[in-house]
Design an enzyme around this catalytic site. Structure first.
Site, PDB file in Angstrom:
ATOM      1  N   SER A 180       0.847  -1.181   0.000  1.00 53.77           N
ATOM      2  CA  SER A 180       0.000   0.000   0.000  1.00 53.77           C
ATOM      3  C   SER A 180       0.887   1.238   0.000  1.00 53.77           C
ATOM      4  O   SER A 180       2.016   1.205   0.502  1.00 53.77           O
ATOM      5  CB  SER A 180      -0.896   0.018   1.240  1.00 53.77           C
ATOM      6  OG  SER A 180      -1.525   1.268   1.395  1.00 53.77           O
ATOM      7  N   TYR A 236      -3.072   0.073  10.491  1.00 51.31           N
ATOM      8  CA  TYR A 236      -2.994  -0.331   9.092  1.00 51.31           C
ATOM      9  C   TYR A 236      -1.641   0.033   8.487  1.00 51.31           C
ATOM     10  O   TYR A 236      -0.971  -0.793   7.867  1.00 51.31           O
ATOM     11  CB  TYR A 236      -4.130   0.327   8.299  1.00 51.31           C
ATOM     12  CG  TYR A 236      -4.091   0.057   6.824  1.00 51.31           C
ATOM     13  CD1 TYR A 236      -4.483  -1.176   6.308  1.00 51.31           C
ATOM     14  CD2 TYR A 236      -3.665   1.036   5.928  1.00 51.31           C
ATOM     15  CE1 TYR A 236      -4.452  -1.420   4.945  1.00 51.31           C
ATOM     16  CE2 TYR A 236      -3.633   0.814   4.559  1.00 51.31           C
ATOM     17  CZ  TYR A 236      -4.024  -0.432   4.068  1.00 51.31           C
ATOM     18  OH  TYR A 236      -3.979  -0.671   2.727  1.00 51.31           O
TER      19      TYR A 236
END
Length: 700
Positions: A577, A590
Site C-alpha cells: 500500500s 494499518y
C-alpha cells in the site's frame, strides 16, 4: 472405459427429430459430436470421421463429390463445420498415379492441399487417405478401449474373427498414411459385405451408406466387444492379482502432494511443467497389481496413446505397506535419471538419418503403487489428457492381458511415430507459448477486486491460478467466472485464512496435488481500519498485524518451502500500500502492518536470491473499484477523515495524485504480472508504486 461399469453399454443417442432436414455435412458434425461425447468411444483429439458429399463446384457450377474429413488437430466431441477439411474426391483418386511406393508415402501429404475444395483453410490430416479410399459415403475411425484391447492382443486376428465373424475384418499393423489407405480400399473391395475392420495395435474403422447407419454400426460393434469382454473376463484374475492395498484417499493425496513438487522440479529445468493426479479405481487397480512393472515396461499400443504418454511410464519406488516417503523422495533423482538414460538409449537405437533431435527425455507418466498416477506436461489440459490416455491404455492392457497376451507397439514403430517428420512439422507449427505457460500461481484475497483482476491477468498469459480467500461465496463466484472465461482446467479455489498456519499449509498441499507445485505467489489478502490512535483497540491493532503481517509471513514461509523443494526459482509479490511508505492520519495500525510487509519482503529477497526466488512489492493507492475493503466501514472512515462523502472520495484521491488519474484493479494486476513474469527476471527487493504519483511514497 472398458469394464468401468460392469454390464454397461454405449447408448445409441441418435435423435431423428434433431437430424430431420440436416444436410450431409451437418449430419457429419452431429455424428462426430455424438461419438466424441463418450470417452469409451474415443479419446480427446482422437479418431476421425468423414462423409463424401455432393457439392456445387464454385468454378464450374457442376455437382462434384467432396470428402469432408476431420482436419488436423481437431476433436470430434467439439468439432464444428469449420473443423473439417474438404477435398475433391476425383483429385484424391488422381493421387494414386503419383504414388511411388511405401518408402515415399510421406510425400503424398504435400499433395493434399492441391486437392482442397472451395479454398478451405483447414489442413487435412495424415488420415485423409484412409477415409478417401474406403468406397462408402460415411466412415468412422475410433479408438475404443474394448476394440484396442482386441487389437493389442497377441492373437488379435483370431479374436476379431471369433467376436465379429465376417462383419468386421482385420488388418495387420501399419502406420497411418497413404499405404494404409490403399490397404483399406483393397480390403473393402475384396470384402463387400464387411461393415468395418480392426487395425492391429490401433483401432476401429466402420462404414456405411448413410450417416445414421454408420453411427449405428460404430456403436453396435463397440458394444459387441464390451459384451464379449465382460462375459470372457467374468471371475478372472486381473493384472496378476493384487500385490498392494491402496492407501486411503487422504493418505494418497498426502503422498502425491509430497512427490509432485519434487518431480516437477526435476522435469522443469528447461520448460516449466504442470502436473495432474489421478487415483481413480481403474488406475488404483493397475498400480496395486502384481503385473504393474511387467505391463508398464511394454508401453502402449495405440499410436494416439503413445504420442500422449511417451514410450513407457516411470514406476516410482514406493511400498504402500510400509510407506516411507523420505526414502522414496531420496530415490527419485536416481529413478528419473535412469529413465532419461533409457530414453536416450532408445533414441540412439532407433534414430534414422533424418530424425529430429532428441526431445525432452523425461517421463510423462509416473505410477505410484498404492497411490495413483501422476502426469506432467507443458499445460494442465495436456497433463490431464495424457493421464486420460494412459487410463485408456490401462483398460486396454486389462482386457488384452486377461483374455490373451498384451502386446505393446514395437519399439522401432513407436519411435517412427514419435519422431515422424510429419509429426515434427506439426509441432513446429504450434503457436508460441504464452509468457506464463507452465507457471502455477496462487492469489490470496483472490475473490476481491485486485485479487480477481490479477488472477485474470495471469490466466490470460497462460498461468494456472489457485484463488485463495476466506469468503467462500465470493470465492466460488470468482472461480466460476474465471473458469468460464479461461477453462476449468486452469482455475482452482481454496478456502484459506492466511492467519491459520494449518490452513495455509493445507492450501499449498492442495495446490501441489492439483498442479504439481507453485511458481508465483501473489500475497494480497487484506483488511483496512481507520481510527485515531487513542481509539485504536488492541484487538484492532492485532487484527491488522495478524492479517497484513503474520498472514503474509505464513503464506511466504510455506511458499519458500515448496519453491526450494522444486529448485526452479519463483516469484513472490506482496500487494502492499502507499501507506506502507507514507504515513496517514487515523490509520496507525494499518500503516504499521503494511510497513512490516515491505521489510519482510526485503528480508525474503535476501534469503530467496541464492535459490532464484524473487520477492517484490506493488504499492497501490486508493483502488476503490471492486474492492471489498472499500465497501465497508473503511470507506466511511476515510471519507470522514478527509471531510468528504463517499461520492467525493475517489475524486479527492484522483485530484491529490500527481498525475490526476484514478487507480484501478487492472493497474495493480499489470504491475503484479510484470513482477511475476520473466520481464522482471533481474529484479528482486523492489517496490513499484501504482498510485498515480504521491511524493510522500517515493522510495528515494
Amino acid at each position: 472405459m472398458l469394464n468401468k461399469q460392469t454390464g454397461s453399454r454405449l447408448q445409441n443417442l441418435w435423435d431423428k427429430n434433431k437430424t430431420a432436414g440436416m444436410r450431409d455435412s451437418e449430419l457429419l458434425v452431429y455424428r462426430s459430436n455424438l461419438l466424441g461425447s463418450d470417452k469409451r468411444v474415443t479419446n480427446y483429439g482422437g479418431g476421425n470421421t468423414s462423409a463424401k458429399v455432393m457439392e456445387k463446384d464454385p468454378l464450374t457450377g457442376e455437382m462434384v463429390e467432396v470428402l469432408w474429413v476431420k482436419g488436423s488437430g481437431g476433436d470430434v466431441a467439439s468439432i464444428k463445420m469449420d473443423g473439417f477439411a474438404t477435398l475433391y474426391m476425383d483429385k484424391l483418386h488422381a493421387l494414386k498415379d503419383l504414388y511411388r511406393g511405401v518408402e515415399f508415402e510421406d510425400e503424398m501429404v504435400g499433395y493434399l492441399p492441391h486437392c482442397t475444395f472451395n479454398l478451405n483453410p483447414r489442413a487435412a490430416s495424415i488420415d485423409t487417405p484412409l477415409h478417401a479410399y474406403v468406397p462408402k459415403k460415411h466412415v468412422d475411425h475410433m479408438h475404443p478401449d474394448a476394440i484396442i484391447a482386441i487389437a493389442a492382443s497377441e492373437n488379435s486376428k483370431e479374436l476379431t474373427q471369433k467376436i465379429f465373424g465376417d462383419d468386421i475384418g482385420w488388418l495387420p499393423w501399419k502406420r497411418p498414411g497413404y499405404e494404409l489407405g490403399l490397404w483399406l480400399e483393397k480390403f473393402c473391395l475384396g470384402n463387400p459385405g464387411a461393415k468395418g475392420v480392426v487395425l492391429e495395435s490401433h483401432g476401429l474403422f466402420t462404414w456405411a451408406d448413410t450417416a445414421e447407419e454408420c453411427y449405428d454400426t460404430t456403436i453396435d460393434v463397440i458394444n459387441r466387444a464390451i459384451e464379449w469382454f465382460e462375459t470372457e473376463t467374468a471371475g478372472k484374475t486381473v493384472f496378476g492379482g493384487e500385490k498392494h492395498a491402496a492407501l486411503g484417499a487422504a493418505d494418497r493425496r498426502k503422498i502425491a502432494a509430497a512427490l509432485m513438487p519434487v518431480i516437477r522440479g526435476m522435469v522443469s529445468k528447461q520448460v516449466r511443467m504442470v502436473g495432474h493426479f489421478d487415483d481413480s479405481d481403474a488406475v488404483l487397480q493397475f498400480v496395486c497389481s502384481s503385473d504393474l512393472e511387467k505391463l508398464a515396461a511394454l508401453g502402449t499400443s495405440c499410436p494416439d496413446h503413445f504420442l500422449r504418454t511417451k514410450i513407457r511410464p516411470l514406476v516410482v519406488d514406493f511400498d504402500p505397506a510400509t510407506p516411507d516417503i523420505g526414502t522414496t523422495l531420496n530415490s527419485l533423482a536416481g529413478s528419473v535419471e535412469r529413465y532419461r538414460e533409457d530414453y536416450a538409449a532408445y533414441y540412439e537405437r532407433c534414430k534414422r538419418d533424418d530424425s529430429p533431435a532428441m526431445r525432452d527425455p523425461n517421463a510423462v507418466v509416473y505410477l505410484v503403487p498404492g497411490v495413483g498416477m501422476i502426469t506432467f506436461a507443458k499445460d494442465k489440459a495436456t497433463a490431464r489428457i495424457s493421464g486420460e490416455f494412459y487410463a485408456n491404455a490401462i483398460n486396454v492392457m486389462r482386457g488384452a492381458s486377461t483374455v490373451s497376451t498384451y502386446v505393446g507397439l514395437p519399439e522401432q514403430e513407436a519411435f517412427d511415430i514419435e519422431y515422424w517428420l510429419l509429426e515434427e512439422a506439426k509441432l513446429q507449427r504450434m503457436p508460441k507459448p504464452k509468457s506464463l505457460a507452465g507457471r502455477v500461481a496462487v492469489v490470496t484475497g483472490g475473490a476481491g477486486g485486485i485479487g480477481s483482476a490479477t488472477a485474470e491477468r495471469l490466466l490470460a498469459e497462460g498461468a494456472c491460478v489457485v484463488l485463495a480467500d476466506i469468503d467462500d461465496n465470493a470465492l466460488e463466484k470468482t472461480r466460476e467466472n474465471l473458469a468460464t472465461r479461461h477453462s476449468k482446467d486452469v482455475v482452482r479455489a481454496v478456502l484459506m485464512n492466511v492467519t491459520d498456519e494449518t490452513a495455509v499449509s493445507d492450501a499449498y498441499s492442495d495446490m501441489a496435488v492439483e498442479f504439481g507445485g507453485v511458481d508465483i505467489v501473489i500475497s494480497n489478502a487484506g483488511i483496512a481500519s481507520s481510527a485515531p490512535v487513542e481509539e485504536t483497540t488492541l484487538d484492532l491493532w492485532n487484527r491488522n498485524m495478524s492479517i497484513l503481517s503474520t498472514g503474509y509471513f505464513l503464506v511466504a514461509r510455506e511458499a519458500f518451502r515448496i519453491l526450494k523443494t522444486q529448485d526452479i526459482g519463483g516469484s513472490i509479490i506482496f500487494i502492499g500500500s502507499k501507506n506502507s511508505l507514507a504515513a496517514s492520519p487515523n490509520a496507525s495500525a494499518y500503516c504499521t502492518a503494511k510497513a512490516s510487509e515491505i521489510h519482510l519482503a526485503r528480508c525474503l529477497a535476501l534469503e530467496g536470491a541464492p535459490h532464484g526466488i524473487r520477492v517484490n512489492v506493488v504499492n497501490p493507492d486508493a483502488v476503490l473499484r471492486g474492492s471489498r475493503i472499500w465497501s465497508g466501514e473503511w470507506l466511511d472512515q476515510r471519507a470522514s477523515t478527509y471531510g468528504t462523502d463517499k461520492e467525493g472520495l475517489e475524486e479527492m484521491y484522483r485530484n491529490r495524485s500527481m498525475l490526476k488519474r484514478s487507480v484501478y484493479p487492472e493497474d495493480i494486476a499489470e504491475a503484479a504480472y510484470f513482477l511475476a513474469s520473466d520481464f522482471s527476471a533481474k529484479s528482486t527487493g523492489n517496490i513499484i508504486n501504482v498510485d498515480a504519483g504521491n511524493k510522500e511514497a517515493f522510495t528515494r
